[in-house]
Design a protein around this motif. Structure first.
Motif: not given
Length: 84
Positions: A3-7, A12-17, A64-77
């Motif tokens: 599994x690949x995940x984002x928490x 802290x208002x941060x994401x971890x992949x 791939x996920x770790x290279x993305x910026x926050x706006x891209x992460x939010x779009x995936x979520x």
């Protein structure tokens, strides 16, 4: 399964992949302060996860996920939550 995940931590208002073979145990690990990067908070929640058949596929996606910026992460979520 792998599994690949984002928490996300609200405090802290941060994401971890990351990558794991067991989502439940991995979340407990993050919330117990055992991970150096995530130890500053104990309110981590899954906001995205995806299963892969092979470890190689999962690690490629994690990278791939770790290279993305926050706006891209939010779009995936957002896309992930709209599918559920």
């Amino acid at each position: 399964m792998f599994y690949v995940y984002i928490i996300h931590s609200s405090s802290l208002n941060i994401y971890y992949k990351g990558f794991t073979t067991n989502l439940i145990i991995r979340l407990e690990y993050h919330n117990s302060g055992m991970s150096t990067y995530t130890s500053k908070a104990n309110d981590w929640l899954f906001v995205y996860h995806r299963a892969f058949e092979t470890k190689r596929e999962a690690l490629i996606e994690e990278k791939r996920l770790k290279k993305l910026n926050v706006s891209s992460i939010k779009r995936i979520i957002s896309n992930f939550n709209n599918k559920e």
